[in-house]
Design a protein around this motif. Structure first.
Motif, short mmCIF file in Angstrom:
data_model
loop_
_atom_site.label_atom_id
_atom_site.label_comp_id
_atom_site.label_asym_id
_atom_site.label_seq_id
_atom_site.Cartn_x
_atom_site.Cartn_y
_atom_site.Cartn_z
N UNK A 4 -9.61 -15.92 -11.26
CA UNK A 4 -10.74 -15.16 -10.79
C UNK A 4 -10.02 -13.78 -10.17
N UNK A 5 -10.39 -12.86 -10.31
CA UNK A 5 -9.79 -11.74 -9.61
C UNK A 5 -10.56 -10.55 -9.70
N UNK A 6 -10.50 -9.60 -8.68
CA UNK A 6 -11.14 -8.28 -8.70
C UNK A 6 -10.04 -7.38 -9.51
N UNK A 7 -10.59 -6.37 -10.15
CA UNK A 7 -9.75 -5.26 -10.63
C UNK A 7 -9.17 -4.38 -9.23
N UNK A 8 -7.89 -4.27 -9.16
CA UNK A 8 -7.30 -3.61 -7.96
C UNK A 8 -5.87 -3.42 -8.65
N UNK A 9 -5.51 -2.03 -8.46
CA UNK A 9 -4.05 -1.81 -8.96
C UNK A 9 -3.07 -1.73 -7.51
N UNK A 10 -3.73 -1.91 -6.38
CA UNK A 10 -2.75 -1.84 -5.04
C UNK A 10 -2.26 -0.53 -4.86
N UNK A 11 -2.54 0.64 -5.66
CA UNK A 11 -1.99 1.94 -5.47
C UNK A 11 -2.40 2.50 -4.06
N UNK A 12 -3.69 2.21 -3.51
CA UNK A 12 -4.14 2.92 -2.51
C UNK A 12 -3.38 2.13 -1.14
N UNK A 13 -3.42 0.90 -1.02
CA UNK A 13 -2.94 0.06 -0.13
C UNK A 13 -1.18 0.26 0.12
N UNK A 14 -0.59 0.23 -1.04
CA UNK A 14 0.84 0.50 -1.00
C UNK A 14 1.01 1.91 -0.51
#
Ligand code: C5P
Length: 221
Positions: A28-38
């Motif tokens: 199970x996961x959420x959609x997230x690229x990580x672009x903003x946090x990175x």
């Protein structure tokens, strides 16, 4: 302004989704690229901070000059965050899965031929932002959360601010028509006890730079 306004500060950042295993092959996961946090981690490092980035599974490279800790689940993310404390500021940008399955299968779950799907019992994951926001003496001086909403953006962000003990919430509209999810641009509002600040549309790297600038100003003597 100083070239390295966050020198001597430790900034702790979460980024990306979490993956909560159902069995050895499914999650199970959420959609997230990580672009903003990175991007925030990179901007904090550029501002001279010591940066710990706790990242869920993403396809992005580890930002240069940042200590990156890779985790898979919400529980592992919380444990890594707790180990990384103390920090001057915590910026919780990860899209943490709200639930995990109560009993992870040790073998791949098979269709049993009945035509009925398996029942998956879910349990709630720890809320990392709320845990950090409500710490006692170990609480970072500044705790920043995100609120990705598709409706009632400001009301939901204000509720989150109070419920999770955050100082600021970076609120963004992630309705499908905005293209924010997985995209490079973002329109955010900074919600704090002092009110709401509207920022224009900009790319995620620029959101990151301005957020770090605002954090540096917050810590400026
Ligand atoms: O409640 P919601 O998931 O919308 O809140 C978003 C904020 O809370 C984000 O800052 C996210 O990183 C954080 N969060 C968390 N742990 C969770 C759920 C959300 O840190 N289990």
């Amino acid at each position: 302004p100083a070239a390295k306004p966050l020198a001597g500060r430790h900034i702790l950042i979460t980024s990306g989704p979490t993956h909560e295993p159902i069995d050895p092959v499914r999650y199970i996961a959420n959609r997230s690229s990580g672009k903003q946090g990175h991007a925030i981690a990179a901007a904090a490092a550029a501002a001279g901070a010591r940066v710990t980035l706790v990242s869920g599974p993403v396809t992005l490279a580890d930002p240069a000059g940042v200590t990156t800790i890779h985790v898979e689940t919400a529980s592992a993310m919380l444990a890594a965050v707790e180990r990384a404390l103390p920090a001057d500021a915590a910026i919780m940008a990860a899209a943490v899965a709200d639930w995990r399955v109560a009993r992870e299968g040790t073998e791949k779950i098979k269709k049993d031929g009945s035509g009925l799907p398996p029942a998956l019992a879910l349990v709630e994951n720890p809320d990392i932002l709320a845990t950090v926001g409500q710490l006692g003496p170990a609480r970072p001086k500044l705790v920043v959360g995100f609120a990705a909403e598709t409706e009632n953006l400001i009301a939901n962000a204000q509720a989150k601010l109070a419920r999770k003990g955050a100082d600021w919430i970076v609120a963004n509209d992630v309705s499908p028509e905005t293209g924010v999810m997985g995209g490079n641009a973002n329109t955010v509002r900074i919600v704090s006890k002092d009110g709401v600040e509207d920022w224009p549309l900009m790319d995620k790297a620029e959101v990151a730079r301005r957020l770090i600038e605002r954090i540096a100003a917050h810590f400026a003597p």
